[in-house]
Design an enzyme around this catalytic site. Structure first.
Site, PDB file in Angstrom:
ATOM      1  N   GLU A  85       0.839  -1.201   0.000  1.00  0.00           N
ATOM      2  CA  GLU A  85       0.000   0.000   0.000  1.00  0.00           C
ATOM      3  C   GLU A  85       0.874   1.251   0.000  1.00  0.00           C
ATOM      4  OE1 GLU A  85      -3.128  -0.083  -0.456  1.00  0.00           O
ATOM      5  OE2 GLU A  85      -3.660  -2.157   0.040  1.00  0.00           O
ATOM      6  N   CYS A 150      -7.216  -1.485   8.705  1.00  0.00           N
ATOM      7  CA  CYS A 150      -5.907  -1.511   8.045  1.00  0.00           C
ATOM      8  C   CYS A 150      -5.488  -0.100   7.658  1.00  0.00           C
ATOM      9  CB  CYS A 150      -5.963  -2.379   6.782  1.00  0.00           C
ATOM     10  SG  CYS A 150      -6.141  -4.132   7.157  1.00  0.00           S
TER      11      CYS A 150
END
Length: 211
Positions: A85, A150
């Site tokens: 990410e 998350c």
């Protein structure tokens, strides 16, 4: 180098919803068995899937260990690859956590920027890990960590560390990778991240000598 500069903290999440065994914590424990080499002081922590716990735990990890890097690992039911990410987002947290709570403000840090990028170039990490022979795990890059715990954890960590954090999503166990394979992939990825941090710091040092 003093030892604190080689400290790395890696977190995985506890169970939630249908994820009664959370692949992220299994992967982190497998990676701990493999280690990151003798010169890295590695600490791993399981994070409960609760916003308020994250709000107290993430700052305490930074304060306690002063790590070079914190890497958070989470599971995504939609992922079929190990996904790096690039950034964390501040707004849009409407999903309820394990204690049926969500922040009133629906954001991580009131007044914080909308989006914070990691200082680590995830495209580079992805390319370098993909070139590793025999890893057998597909790695991709994403710009959206999904506005749940998350993403919330990642943004909080990025905010506190001025970008010196990373987030990796893993697929559920057996879809398609085993915990062991995920652990090996995490080891390879985090080693590349540390390598890139070293290179960036060498460049900064060189520039300081020139001026």
């Amino acid at each position: 180098m003093d030892n604190s500069s080689r400290t790395v903290v890696v977190t995985g999440f506890g169970p939630f919803g249908e994820h009664t065994v959370n692949a992220s914590w299994v992967a982190v424990q497998e990676m701990k068995k493999l280690g990151l080499g003798n010169n890295v002081d590695l600490h791993v922590h399981e994070v409960p899937v609760e916003y308020q716990k994250v709000q107290s735990l993430v700052p305490s990890l930074w304060k306690q260990f002063h790590p070079r890097l914190i890497v958070h690992v989470g599971v995504s039911g939609m992922a079929t690859t190990v996904t790096l990410e690039k950034c964390g987002r501040n707004h849009g947290y409407k999903g309820l956590d394990n204690s049926s709570f969500c922040p009133d403000s629906q954001c991580c840090i009131v007044g914080g920027p909308d989006c914070i990028n990691s200082v680590i170039d995830m495209e580079s990490v992805c390319k370098r890990v993909t070139a590793t022979a025999g890893l057998g795990v597909a790695v991709t890059v994403s710009k959206d960590a999904g506005r749940y715990l998350c993403d919330f954890t990642y943004y909080t960590s990025l905010y506190l560390s001025r970008g010196r954090s990373a987030f990796i999503h893993v697929p559920p166990l057996g879809k398609p990778y085993s915990g062991e394979e995920l652990g090996r992939a995490l080891q390879a990825i985090i080693r590349e991240m540390l390598e890139l941090l070293d290179q960036a710091e060498d460049q900064i040092r060189c520039q300081q000598h020139i001026h």
